[in-house]
Design a protein around this motif. Structure first.
Motif, PDB file in Angstrom:
ATOM      1  N   VAL A 194      -5.793   4.549   1.787  1.00 53.05           N
ATOM      2  CA  VAL A 194      -4.376   4.809   1.535  1.00 53.05           C
ATOM      3  C   VAL A 194      -3.602   3.492   1.494  1.00 53.05           C
ATOM      4  CG1 VAL A 194      -2.285   5.863   2.488  1.00 53.05           C
ATOM      5  CG2 VAL A 194      -4.431   7.145   2.488  1.00 53.05           C
ATOM      6  N   ASP A 195      -3.965   2.566   2.376  1.00 55.91           N
ATOM      7  CA  ASP A 195      -3.328   1.250   2.352  1.00 55.91           C
ATOM      8  C   ASP A 195      -3.638   0.521   1.047  1.00 55.91           C
ATOM      9  OD1 ASP A 195      -1.903  -0.976   3.745  1.00 55.91           O
ATOM     10  OD2 ASP A 195      -3.848  -1.954   3.549  1.00 55.91           O
ATOM     11  N   LEU A 196      -4.869   0.658   0.569  1.00 57.73           N
ATOM     12  CA  LEU A 196      -5.256   0.057  -0.710  1.00 57.73           C
ATOM     13  C   LEU A 196      -4.410   0.621  -1.845  1.00 57.73           C
ATOM     14  CD1 LEU A 196      -7.383  -1.850  -2.060  1.00 57.73           C
ATOM     15  CD2 LEU A 196      -8.846   0.175  -2.319  1.00 57.73           C
ATOM     16  N   TYR A 197      -4.194   1.918  -1.837  1.00 56.72           N
ATOM     17  CA  TYR A 197      -3.340   2.577  -2.826  1.00 56.72           C
ATOM     18  C   TYR A 197      -1.925   2.013  -2.800  1.00 56.72           C
ATOM     19  CZ  TYR A 197      -0.070   6.355  -4.192  1.00 56.72           C
ATOM     20  OH  TYR A 197       0.970   7.078  -4.718  1.00 56.72           O
ATOM     21  N   ARG A 198      -1.370   1.896  -1.605  1.00 58.79           N
ATOM     22  CA  ARG A 198       0.011   1.407  -1.488  1.00 58.79           C
ATOM     23  C   ARG A 198       0.117  -0.059  -1.909  1.00 58.79           C
ATOM     24  NH1 ARG A 198       0.466   4.876   3.860  1.00 58.79           N
ATOM     25  NH2 ARG A 198       1.727   6.622   3.092  1.00 58.79           N
ATOM     26  N   ARG A 199      -0.880  -0.863  -1.565  1.00 55.96           N
ATOM     27  CA  ARG A 199      -0.832  -2.274  -1.954  1.00 55.96           C
ATOM     28  C   ARG A 199      -0.969  -2.431  -3.463  1.00 55.96           C
ATOM     29  NH1 ARG A 199      -5.007  -4.980  -0.294  1.00 55.96           N
ATOM     30  NH2 ARG A 199      -6.097  -3.448   0.979  1.00 55.96           N
ATOM     31  N   ALA A 200      -1.843  -1.625  -4.075  1.00 54.18           N
ATOM     32  CA  ALA A 200      -2.003  -1.680  -5.531  1.00 54.18           C
ATOM     33  C   ALA A 200      -0.697  -1.271  -6.218  1.00 54.18           C
ATOM     34  CB  ALA A 200      -3.152  -0.774  -5.974  1.00 54.18           C
ATOM     35  N   GLY A 201      -0.056  -0.226  -5.688  1.00 54.88           N
ATOM     36  CA  GLY A 201       1.210   0.213  -6.263  1.00 54.88           C
ATOM     37  C   GLY A 201       2.305  -0.822  -6.126  1.00 54.88           C
ATOM     38  N   ALA A 202       2.375  -1.459  -4.957  1.00 52.59           N
ATOM     39  CA  ALA A 202       3.394  -2.487  -4.740  1.00 52.59           C
ATOM     40  C   ALA A 202       3.174  -3.677  -5.662  1.00 52.59           C
ATOM     41  CB  ALA A 202       3.381  -2.927  -3.280  1.00 52.59           C
ATOM     42  N   GLN A 203       1.911  -4.088  -5.821  1.00 52.11           N
ATOM     43  CA  GLN A 203       1.609  -5.226  -6.691  1.00 52.11           C
ATOM     44  C   GLN A 203       1.925  -4.914  -8.148  1.00 52.11           C
ATOM     45  OE1 GLN A 203      -2.482  -6.159  -5.812  1.00 52.11           O
ATOM     46  NE2 GLN A 203      -2.012  -6.852  -3.725  1.00 52.11           N
ATOM     47  N   ALA A 204       1.869  -3.632  -8.515  1.00 56.69           N
ATOM     48  CA  ALA A 204       2.198  -3.229  -9.882  1.00 56.69           C
ATOM     49  C   ALA A 204       3.706  -3.033 -10.068  1.00 56.69           C
ATOM     50  CB  ALA A 204       1.458  -1.948 -10.242  1.00 56.69           C
ATOM     51  N   GLY A 205       4.462  -3.216  -8.996  1.00 55.20           N
ATOM     52  CA  GLY A 205       5.913  -3.145  -9.105  1.00 55.20           C
ATOM     53  C   GLY A 205       6.519  -1.781  -8.877  1.00 55.20           C
ATOM     54  N   HIS A 206       5.750  -0.852  -8.316  1.00 58.41           N
ATOM     55  CA  HIS A 206       6.274   0.495  -8.085  1.00 58.41           C
ATOM     56  C   HIS A 206       6.985   0.562  -6.733  1.00 58.41           C
ATOM     57  CE1 HIS A 206       4.169   1.810 -11.631  1.00 58.41           C
ATOM     58  NE2 HIS A 206       3.013   1.415 -11.145  1.00 58.41           N
ATOM     59  N   ALA A 207       8.092   1.288  -6.688  1.00 52.39           N
ATOM     60  CA  ALA A 207       8.865   1.431  -5.463  1.00 52.39           C
ATOM     61  C   ALA A 207       8.079   2.224  -4.421  1.00 52.39           C
ATOM     62  CB  ALA A 207      10.190   2.125  -5.762  1.00 52.39           C
ATOM     63  N   PRO A 208       8.230   1.921  -3.130  1.00 51.06           N
ATOM     64  CA  PRO A 208       7.490   2.639  -2.081  1.00 51.06           C
ATOM     65  C   PRO A 208       7.699   4.150  -2.131  1.00 51.06           C
ATOM     66  CG  PRO A 208       8.536   0.680  -1.174  1.00 51.06           C
ATOM     67  CD  PRO A 208       9.041   0.817  -2.582  1.00 51.06           C
ATOM     68  N   GLU A 209       8.925   4.592  -2.427  1.00 49.58           N
ATOM     69  CA  GLU A 209       9.188   6.040  -2.451  1.00 49.58           C
ATOM     70  C   GLU A 209       8.478   6.741  -3.602  1.00 49.58           C
ATOM     71  OE1 GLU A 209      12.801   3.899  -4.257  1.00 49.58           O
ATOM     72  OE2 GLU A 209      11.461   3.660  -2.533  1.00 49.58           O
ATOM     73  N   GLN A 210       8.020   5.977  -4.587  1.00 48.75           N
ATOM     74  CA  GLN A 210       7.272   6.556  -5.702  1.00 48.75           C
ATOM     75  C   GLN A 210       5.818   6.804  -5.327  1.00 48.75           C
ATOM     76  OE1 GLN A 210       7.819   4.238  -9.277  1.00 48.75           O
ATOM     77  NE2 GLN A 210       6.274   5.372 -10.434  1.00 48.75           N
ATOM     78  N   LEU A 211       5.339   6.101  -4.309  1.00 50.94           N
ATOM     79  CA  LEU A 211       3.927   6.150  -3.935  1.00 50.94           C
ATOM     80  C   LEU A 211       3.715   7.190  -2.839  1.00 50.94           C
ATOM     81  CD1 LEU A 211       3.354   2.293  -3.943  1.00 50.94           C
ATOM     82  CD2 LEU A 211       2.738   3.924  -5.751  1.00 50.94           C
ATOM     83  N   LYS A 212       3.833   8.450  -3.213  1.00 48.04           N
ATOM     84  CA  LYS A 212       3.691   9.545  -2.264  1.00 48.04           C
ATOM     85  C   LYS A 212       2.218   9.807  -1.948  1.00 48.04           C
ATOM     86  CE  LYS A 212       7.891  11.914  -3.801  1.00 48.04           C
ATOM     87  NZ  LYS A 212       8.440  13.171  -4.370  1.00 48.04           N
ATOM     88  N   VAL A 213       1.973  10.254  -0.722  1.00 46.75           N
ATOM     89  CA  VAL A 213       0.615  10.568  -0.279  1.00 46.75           C
ATOM     90  C   VAL A 213       0.562  12.005   0.210  1.00 46.75           C
ATOM     91  CG1 VAL A 213      -1.210  10.039   1.387  1.00 46.75           C
ATOM     92  CG2 VAL A 213       0.107   8.180   0.344  1.00 46.75           C
ATOM     93  N   GLY A 214      -0.372  12.773  -0.328  1.00 45.86           N
ATOM     94  CA  GLY A 214      -0.606  14.134   0.119  1.00 45.86           C
ATOM     95  C   GLY A 214      -2.044  14.306   0.561  1.00 45.86           C
ATOM     96  N   LEU A 215      -2.288  15.312   1.401  1.00 45.86           N
ATOM     97  CA  LEU A 215      -3.635  15.634   1.858  1.00 45.86           C
ATOM     98  C   LEU A 215      -3.942  17.090   1.541  1.00 45.86           C
ATOM     99  CD1 LEU A 215      -3.719  14.059   5.447  1.00 45.86           C
ATOM    100  CD2 LEU A 215      -4.301  12.964   3.270  1.00 45.86           C
ATOM    101  N   HIS A 216      -5.137  17.308   1.016  1.00 42.24           N
ATOM    102  CA  HIS A 216      -5.670  18.659   0.822  1.00 42.24           C
ATOM    103  C   HIS A 216      -6.751  18.825   1.880  1.00 42.24           C
ATOM    104  CE1 HIS A 216      -7.771  21.964  -1.398  1.00 42.24           C
ATOM    105  NE2 HIS A 216      -8.851  21.328  -0.978  1.00 42.24           N
ATOM    106  N   VAL A 217      -6.535  19.752   2.820  1.00 40.05           N
ATOM    107  CA  VAL A 217      -7.442  19.882   3.959  1.00 40.05           C
ATOM    108  C   VAL A 217      -7.825  21.348   4.166  1.00 40.05           C
ATOM    109  CG1 VAL A 217      -6.405  17.869   5.073  1.00 40.05           C
ATOM    110  CG2 VAL A 217      -5.577  20.154   5.673  1.00 40.05           C
ATOM    111  N   PHE A 218      -8.958  21.554   4.794  1.00 36.79           N
ATOM    112  CA  PHE A 218      -9.389  22.893   5.175  1.00 36.79           C
ATOM    113  C   PHE A 218      -8.699  23.255   6.488  1.00 36.79           C
ATOM    114  CE2 PHE A 218     -12.315  25.876   7.241  1.00 36.79           C
ATOM    115  CZ  PHE A 218     -12.584  26.759   6.214  1.00 36.79           C
ATOM    116  N   GLY A 219      -8.137  24.458   6.586  1.00 33.81           N
ATOM    117  CA  GLY A 219      -7.475  24.809   7.827  1.00 33.81           C
ATOM    118  C   GLY A 219      -7.090  26.265   7.936  1.00 33.81           C
ATOM    119  N   PHE A 220      -6.614  26.628   9.139  1.00 31.21           N
ATOM    120  CA  PHE A 220      -6.187  28.006   9.392  1.00 31.21           C
ATOM    121  C   PHE A 220      -5.384  28.030  10.688  1.00 31.21           C
ATOM    122  CE2 PHE A 220      -6.888  32.468  10.788  1.00 31.21           C
ATOM    123  CZ  PHE A 220      -6.343  33.096   9.675  1.00 31.21           C
TER     124      PHE A 220
END
Length: 342
Positions: free
Chosen positions: A212-238
């Protein structure tokens, strides 16, 4: 943090009677589940895409259209659309139309999927696994940017200025990238500035922190705003009234699902000990009473530097419809308030 539910629309055998729920009845149950998720205030409901006997979700846009007509607030989306095996023009048209029906409540999550049946089914080669997705994602994003498209690639006939219609209500249509554990996938999403949906199937969620940190660093280096770099999780649960009840309710279907997958992929057979370990405080499964689930959601979000959305995948071939409805109700009425007030 926004909470939702994902479903693969599993074929179900009623655990109390042994009766197999037919496909039409299962679809009726699914639409009741989505309507309840809307009523109890959940943020989103996603439908997967599979081309296997045990799932009824091979045509997510059709299901989502029916759900859109029965709901008013909840966001609806794919979880994920297997873009590698589809035509990006048709995918965009379908989800743009959905967005019009839903009045701007659609999210398109695209990925390569964790099963491979779609490739031979649609005449595609697994040797092109990576290049198919890269090329089709490029075309999908180009279509989102402009009505008239001039484009060429390896896997689809060229476009020479044709228009793609209709256009969605949302501008732009939200497109997320679903990923597993490949660093290149995280970097690609970051460079493109696209929201990230991480499928956490096993292990410990905190292990994804470097990616996830790699994703955010790649996005920042490409000039994307932090709020654009959303992170979601798909998990098994109940969620159930107690952690023990949640585990006992889910385990039979989990064992059935993973017995099939283990045979296909040569893994060790699933055991109750493995299930309990994966359901523990640091495991991949988000399972328990409302306090336990809420605490884990908040802890994992902190471990990953902040998570914008978590969707609990509740598909289970031995889960009674009434139990699933109760799980959705508890997630919306008990877990969401706990997370919101933290």
């Amino acid at each position: 943090m926004q909470l939702g539910v994902d479903s693969f629309v599993s074929a179900v055998t009623d655990p109390s009677t042994g009766r197999v729920i037919g496909p039409a009845e299962r679809m009726e149950h699914l639409l009741e589940e989505i309507a309840l998720a809307d009523q109890v205030g959940l943020h989103s409901f996603g439908i997967g895409e599979h081309h296997r006997r045990e799932y009824y979700d091979s045509a997510p846009p059709v299901i989502l259209a029916a759900a859109a007509a029965r709901t008013s607030r909840i966001r609806l989306g794919s979880a994920v659309a297997v873009l590698s095996a589809a035509d990006p023009v048709r995918v965009f048209q379908q989800f743009a139309t959905l967005d019009l029906i839903a009045k701007g409540r659609i999210d398109l999550v695209v990925g390569r999927g964790s099963f491979t049946e779609a490739f031979p089914l649609f005449g595609l080669s697994l040797a092109d696994y990576d290049s198919l997705f890269e090329e089709k994602l490029d075309l999908l994003l180009r279509i989102r940017e402009s009505e008239q498209i001039t484009w060429s690639g390896r896997h689809r006939p060229a476009l020479t200025g044709q228009g793609v219609y209709p256009r969605p209500l949302q501008d732009p249509l939200p497109i997320w990238v679903g990923v597993g554990g490949t660093p290149e996938s995280f970097v690609r999403a970051g460079l493109l500035g696209l929201p990230l949906m991480v499928a956490v199937i096993g292990g410990e969620p905190r292990q994804f922190a470097p990616l996830v940190d790699l994703y955010r660093r790649a996005g920042a280096q490409a000039g994307h705003a932090p709020e654009q770099l959303k992170v979601g999780l798909h998990v098994f649960g109940f969620v159930a009234e107690s952690t023990q009840l949640a585990a006992d309710t889910i385990y039979p279907g989990w064992h059935e699902m993973f017995t099939t997958v283990s045979r296909e992929r040569g893994f060790a057979p699933p055991t109750r000990a493995r299930f309990d370990a994966t359901s523990g405080p640091n495991g991949a499964f988000f399972m328990g009473d409302p306090d336990t689930v809420a605490d884990k959601l908040l802890r994992v979000s902190e471990q990953l530097g902040g998570v914008d959305r978590i969707s609990l995948q509740m598909t289970n071939p031995r889960l009674a419809h009434t139990d699933l409805l109760r799980g959705i109700e508890l997630l919306g009425t008990e877990v969401v308030p706990r997370v919101a007030s933290a």
